[in-house]
Design an enzyme around this catalytic site. Structure first.
Site, PDB file in Angstrom:
ATOM      1  N   ASP A 110       0.867  -1.182   0.000  1.00  0.00           N
ATOM      2  CA  ASP A 110       0.000   0.000   0.000  1.00  0.00           C
ATOM      3  C   ASP A 110       0.903   1.231   0.000  1.00  0.00           C
ATOM      4  O   ASP A 110       1.732   1.386   0.897  1.00  0.00           O
ATOM      5  CB  ASP A 110      -0.901  -0.011   1.243  1.00  0.00           C
ATOM      6  CG  ASP A 110      -2.272   0.609   0.988  1.00  0.00           C
ATOM      7  OD1 ASP A 110      -3.290  -0.030   1.305  1.00  0.00           O
ATOM      8  OD2 ASP A 110      -2.299   1.725   0.435  1.00  0.00           O
ATOM      9  N   ASP A 218      -2.835   4.823  -2.477  1.00  0.00           N
ATOM     10  CA  ASP A 218      -3.875   5.421  -1.651  1.00  0.00           C
ATOM     11  C   ASP A 218      -4.241   6.826  -2.148  1.00  0.00           C
ATOM     12  O   ASP A 218      -3.348   7.641  -2.400  1.00  0.00           O
ATOM     13  CB  ASP A 218      -3.369   5.497  -0.208  1.00  0.00           C
ATOM     14  CG  ASP A 218      -4.456   5.852   0.775  1.00  0.00           C
ATOM     15  OD1 ASP A 218      -4.368   6.929   1.396  1.00  0.00           O
ATOM     16  OD2 ASP A 218      -5.412   5.058   0.900  1.00  0.00           O
ATOM     17  N   GLU A 276      -6.183   4.151  -6.087  1.00  0.00           N
ATOM     18  CA  GLU A 276      -7.473   4.397  -5.434  1.00  0.00           C
ATOM     19  C   GLU A 276      -7.884   5.816  -5.796  1.00  0.00           C
ATOM     20  O   GLU A 276      -7.142   6.761  -5.502  1.00  0.00           O
ATOM     21  CB  GLU A 276      -7.393   4.243  -3.920  1.00  0.00           C
ATOM     22  CG  GLU A 276      -8.747   4.416  -3.245  1.00  0.00           C
ATOM     23  CD  GLU A 276      -8.669   4.856  -1.795  1.00  0.00           C
ATOM     24  OE1 GLU A 276      -9.603   4.544  -1.035  1.00  0.00           O
ATOM     25  OE2 GLU A 276      -7.668   5.503  -1.405  1.00  0.00           O
ATOM     26  N   HIS A 348     -11.408  -2.459   3.260  1.00  0.00           N
ATOM     27  CA  HIS A 348     -11.276  -2.071   4.681  1.00  0.00           C
ATOM     28  C   HIS A 348     -11.993  -0.756   4.974  1.00  0.00           C
ATOM     29  O   HIS A 348     -12.069  -0.329   6.129  1.00  0.00           O
ATOM     30  CB  HIS A 348      -9.794  -1.924   5.032  1.00  0.00           C
ATOM     31  CG  HIS A 348      -9.150  -0.845   4.261  1.00  0.00           C
ATOM     32  ND1 HIS A 348      -8.985  -0.890   2.888  1.00  0.00           N
ATOM     33  CD2 HIS A 348      -8.677   0.367   4.640  1.00  0.00           C
ATOM     34  CE1 HIS A 348      -8.424   0.225   2.471  1.00  0.00           C
ATOM     35  NE2 HIS A 348      -8.233   1.013   3.513  1.00  0.00           N
ATOM     36  N   ASP A 349     -12.536  -0.099   3.934  1.00  0.00           N
ATOM     37  CA  ASP A 349     -13.266   1.172   4.105  1.00  0.00           C
ATOM     38  C   ASP A 349     -14.762   1.011   3.894  1.00  0.00           C
ATOM     39  O   ASP A 349     -15.506   1.993   3.997  1.00  0.00           O
ATOM     40  CB  ASP A 349     -12.771   2.204   3.081  1.00  0.00           C
ATOM     41  CG  ASP A 349     -11.371   2.720   3.372  1.00  0.00           C
ATOM     42  OD1 ASP A 349     -10.711   3.176   2.410  1.00  0.00           O
ATOM     43  OD2 ASP A 349     -10.940   2.646   4.540  1.00  0.00           O
TER      44      ASP A 349
END
Ligand code: TEU
Length: 582
Positions: A110, A218, A276, A348-349
């Site tokens: 990440d 990210d 993302e 995870h969000d």
């Protein structure tokens, strides 16, 4: 499997490995704990590598494991080139990477470089004085003209932060503010500064030299801001929406192409990169993922995970299937000839897929299989979020003290302070909080679901006695085995990875149906996304599928007394036929 007819040349040349790959996302804090401190770690992940190899996934995406004060659960990094001690050491990381590669899998890190932690040495230097050489590594600005710094409304812009409140933090010593689009402890890096970009590229090369296979980037479409920093449009309350001034900013393509040149070029074919990109449109994604432009391989777009939301994610409303098909269908069509889609229901969000899009009660297993079938048969790279392959559900959070996520806790404080009833806010949190995705993975029915011998950092979902990996692997009818079959099909049937996508019955409120066609192989995917039986016989050329092979189903064999295309609640089927008309 591809017996009938030859494969087209165009297809043969366009076969990047990640187009037939499946990615598994691990959220380390909640995956598996090897040292009993109640927090997942690298040792825990290493102990489950064979579980993942057996599931058949090709790539592991590791959410952040770098040193971090954990203000935003690791997305606030204080050192990019080491491992957070609670997760382990660099030696543990190398051992994990070795184990992944030994099993023919890949590992993607990440990359969180829109912001750092405020405890990162870069920011510690930057905040030390207005003349520090690293001051311009972040966005420092004086307060609004004619206003006293620190006073409400004196912020340089009226931008709202993602986790509530202003996106600017005042520093009394210098009389200036710094920008943080997320938490106060996540100051945004100033990508206008070439030194910043150079330092990020050096760090990325360091990890690639260590053997990692790519990056999930990210909020990468927030790194270019409009340097004039105009105010955002205010809807209600003090803060405005600054996103038009920092989402897909003026130099974003330039920065992504520079990053590609400086870091990825020359290693390209072995790597996977996914950006993302909240707020990204189909048109923009065509540019970002066009291989000829050398930016990223795919993007995470958010349209389909915002269809059941109002102006904010906390205003939840029912999802219309036609809207979901409309959105995903447009992305399939929009990236059919250029670029590539990533496919996901949750991460995870986001809340757990079966609780949000399926039925996590009576039809939990069947609807979880249906969601997997629909997603994995779309054209794009599927992402499985840890526990999705078990049909894990949202958690029964009772009170605010059960939550751990900064976004949820800040929202509760802000919403109740503005007069909303705590119960109403809790209800929204129970549905949409990111913590639903972050309860420990349920490995077996022993204490703490086998996640840890210590006190888990967040409560284990009490339904682990029924929902857990060991029970799922022992049950050939489980969600786990169904996901393994789907992943195996993508590896064996080229039409799944490369076939043209055609949505059918787009307006049907129960049926999600589409075809995939590659040369003379055609697949028909049918899903009843409702708790009532549904007829799919209105599909075009229904007769063509009379003698086709039923490849996959999640329900008892179709009852011959019933019309062939009558689907039970939450039933999914995949048919295959070889088209003789060539
Ligand atoms: O998420 C960015 C992002 O869009 C989310 O904050 C999203 O808006 C929100 O979660 C929806 O509720 C990335 C990471 O995935 C997230 O975990 C981090 O909190 C965030 O960036 C900041 O790094």
């Amino acid at each position: 499997m591809q017996a009938a007819g030859e494969l087209s040349d165009a297809w043969a040349t366009d076969r990047q490995w990640w187009k037939s790959a499946v990615v598994y996302q691990i959220y380390p804090r909640s995956f598996a704990d090897s040292d009993g401190d109640g927090i997942g770690d690298l040792g825990g992940i290493s102990s489950k590598i064979d579980y993942l190899a057996d599931l058949g996934v090709d790539v592991i995406w590791l959410s952040p494991v770098y040193p971090s004060p954990q203000d935003d659960a690791g997305y606030d990094i204080s050192n990019y080139q080491d491992i957070e001690p609670v997760f382990g050491t660099l030696a543990d990381f190398d051992a994990l990477l070795g184990a992944v590669h030994d099993r023919g899998m890949k590992l993607v890190m990440d990359l969180v470089v829109n912001h750092t932690s405020d405890e990162h040495p870069w920011f510690v230097e930057s905040k030390s004085s207005p003349v520090n050489p690293k001051r311009d590594w972040y966005w420092w600005r004086p307060g609004r003209e004619g206003m006293h710094g620190g006073d409400p409304g004196a912020e340089p812009t009226n931008w709202r932060a993602s986790f509530s409140g202003s996106a600017w933090q005042y520093q009394a010593e210098s009389g200036e503010y710094y920008l943080h689009l997320f938490s106060r402890k996540q100051p945004d890096l100033n990508w206008e500064n070439p030194e910043v970009r150079g330092a990020v590229y050096q760090m990325m090369r360091w990890w690639l030299d260590r053997g990692v296979d790519g990056f999930r980037m990210d909020v990468i479409n927030m790194i270019s801001k409009d340097p004039l920093l105009p105010d955002g449009h205010t809807r209600s309350g003090l803060w405005g929406d600054g996103s038009p001034h920092y989402i897909n900013g003026p130099r974003l393509h330039e920065f992504l192409q520079e990053m590609h040149r400086e870091v990825l070029a020359g290693r390209k074919d072995q790597l996977l990169t996914v950006g993302e990109m909240p707020g990204c449109t189909v048109e923009e994604a065509r540019l970002f993922t066009d291989q000829a432009r050398a930016e990223v391989d795919m993007v995470f777009q958010f349209e389909h995970v915002e269809l059941d939301q109002g102006a904010t994610k906390w205003e939840v409303h029912p999802l219309r299937l036609a809207d979901l098909k409309g959105s995903l269908g447009r992305w399939q069509a929009g990236l059919a000839d250029v670029g590539w889609n990533s496919l996901y229901w949750n991460n995870h969000d986001q809340p757990r897929a079966v609780s949000r899009f399926g039925d996590d009660g009576e039809y939990r297993v069947r609807s979880a299989k249906l969601l997997g079938t629909l997603l994995h048969l779309h054209r794009g790279t599927p992402y499985v979020y840890q526990g999705e392959e078990l049909g894990m559900t949202n958690a029964p959070f009772a009170q605010i003290s059960d939550f751990r996520d900064i976004e949820s806790i800040n929202h509760f404080a802000e919403a109740t302070a503005s007069g909303q009833s705590p119960e109403a806010v809790l209800a929204a949190l129970r549905t949409m909080s990111r913590d639903n995705a972050r309860t420990p993975v349920q490995w077996n029915d022993s204490d703490n679901a086998g996640f840890s011998t210590g006190q888990p950092w967040i409560p284990v979902n009490p339904n682990y006695h029924e929902i857990n990996a060991s029970a799922a692997r022992a049950d050939p009818e489980s969600v786990w085995h169904h996901y393994r079959t789907l992943i195996d099909l993508r590896h064996r049937e080229p039409a799944v990875a490369y076939g043209d996508f055609t949505m059918v019955l787009p307006e049907h409120e129960q049926i999600y149906a589409f075809t995939r066609r590659l040369d003379d192989v055609e697949l028909l995917v049918l899903g009843n996304v409702s708790g009532r039986t549904a007829m799919a016989d209105q599909i075009p050329y229904a007769g063509n599928w009379e003698n086709s092979e039923l490849l996959i189903t999640n329900a008892p064999a179709p009852d011959p007394s019933q019309p062939r295309l009558s689907l039970l609640p939450w039933e999914a089927r995949v048919y295959r036929r070889v088209v003789a008309d060539r």
